[in-house]
Design a protein around this motif. Sequence first.
Motif, PDB file in Angstrom:
ATOM      1  N   ALA A 256       0.837  -1.204   0.000  1.00  0.00           N
ATOM      2  CA  ALA A 256       0.000   0.000   0.000  1.00  0.00           C
ATOM      3  C   ALA A 256       0.872   1.255   0.000  1.00  0.00           C
ATOM      4  CB  ALA A 256      -0.945  -0.002   1.197  1.00  0.00           C
ATOM      5  N   ASP A 257       1.945   1.248   0.775  1.00  0.00           N
ATOM      6  CA  ASP A 257       2.862   2.395   0.800  1.00  0.00           C
ATOM      7  C   ASP A 257       3.490   2.629  -0.577  1.00  0.00           C
ATOM      8  OD1 ASP A 257       2.417   2.895   3.491  1.00  0.00           O
ATOM      9  OD2 ASP A 257       4.285   1.933   4.156  1.00  0.00           O
ATOM     10  N   GLU A 258       3.912   1.563  -1.220  1.00  0.00           N
ATOM     11  CA  GLU A 258       4.535   1.700  -2.542  1.00  0.00           C
ATOM     12  C   GLU A 258       3.555   2.255  -3.577  1.00  0.00           C
ATOM     13  OE1 GLU A 258       8.043  -1.628  -2.626  1.00  0.00           O
ATOM     14  OE2 GLU A 258       6.076  -2.237  -3.362  1.00  0.00           O
ATOM     15  N   GLU A 259       2.296   1.870  -3.464  1.00  0.00           N
ATOM     16  CA  GLU A 259       1.293   2.257  -4.449  1.00  0.00           C
ATOM     17  C   GLU A 259       0.574   3.558  -4.095  1.00  0.00           C
ATOM     18  OE1 GLU A 259      -1.395  -0.983  -5.149  1.00  0.00           O
ATOM     19  OE2 GLU A 259       0.239  -2.423  -5.360  1.00  0.00           O
ATOM     20  N   ALA A 260       0.796   4.077  -2.910  1.00  0.00           N
ATOM     21  CA  ALA A 260       0.089   5.267  -2.436  1.00  0.00           C
ATOM     22  C   ALA A 260       0.494   6.499  -3.236  1.00  0.00           C
ATOM     23  CB  ALA A 260       0.399   5.495  -0.954  1.00  0.00           C
ATOM     24  N   PRO A 261      -0.370   7.518  -3.227  1.00  0.00           N
ATOM     25  CA  PRO A 261       0.051   8.801  -3.804  1.00  0.00           C
ATOM     26  C   PRO A 261       1.339   9.241  -3.105  1.00  0.00           C
ATOM     27  CG  PRO A 261      -2.288   8.835  -3.308  1.00  0.00           C
ATOM     28  CD  PRO A 261      -1.720   7.555  -2.708  1.00  0.00           C
ATOM     29  N   ASP A 262       2.306   9.648  -3.878  1.00  0.00           N
ATOM     30  CA  ASP A 262       3.634  10.054  -3.392  1.00  0.00           C
ATOM     31  C   ASP A 262       4.470   8.879  -2.924  1.00  0.00           C
ATOM     32  OD1 ASP A 262       2.923  12.694  -3.879  1.00  0.00           O
ATOM     33  OD2 ASP A 262       2.281  13.018  -1.817  1.00  0.00           O
ATOM     34  N   GLY A 263       3.987   7.654  -3.136  1.00  0.00           N
ATOM     35  CA  GLY A 263       4.760   6.476  -2.779  1.00  0.00           C
ATOM     36  C   GLY A 263       5.817   6.183  -3.830  1.00  0.00           C
ATOM     37  N   LEU A 264       6.508   5.100  -3.645  1.00  0.00           N
ATOM     38  CA  LEU A 264       7.603   4.727  -4.535  1.00  0.00           C
ATOM     39  C   LEU A 264       7.190   4.727  -6.001  1.00  0.00           C
ATOM     40  CD1 LEU A 264      10.487   3.617  -4.973  1.00  0.00           C
ATOM     41  CD2 LEU A 264       9.484   1.326  -4.773  1.00  0.00           C
TER      42      LEU A 264
END
Length: 146
Positions: free
Chosen positions: A58-66
Amino acid sequence: MADDERVASGDRHDAIRLTHEAHRTIGVQIEELASSPDLETTARRLASFADVLEAHFADEEAPDGLFDVLRFKRPEMHRRLKFLQEDHRRMMQALGVLRAAAGDDSWSFSRMQREVASFLYQLRRHERAEGRLIADVYYLDEGGTG
């Protein structure tokens, strides 16, 4: 701040740093899961691992994520990023199957070990692909091919 401005700012370094930290944490959990001594421990570790992996994806795919950061720097990487994102779905589904099987009395511990090892192999491959993509984006962006 507009999305492009936010991604172009220092947030990109946070996304890369968070990803590297998450990969280290995941690496430790992979080793723990791979060395589970019995089915009960495997079931507990699978449940914990599912939470960590889901949050990481979820962090990788989040807005502003990786993935946003990499897509901003190199829009032509969109297809590779899309594949990695789809890979997240496949791995979470496979992890769900393993978690269900850990509670199924018809599965032996040796069968579970084989299936977990296969899953962890796929996950390691995925994490290496992400690492290569990060390196490709930053190495090429910094003029490393010339």
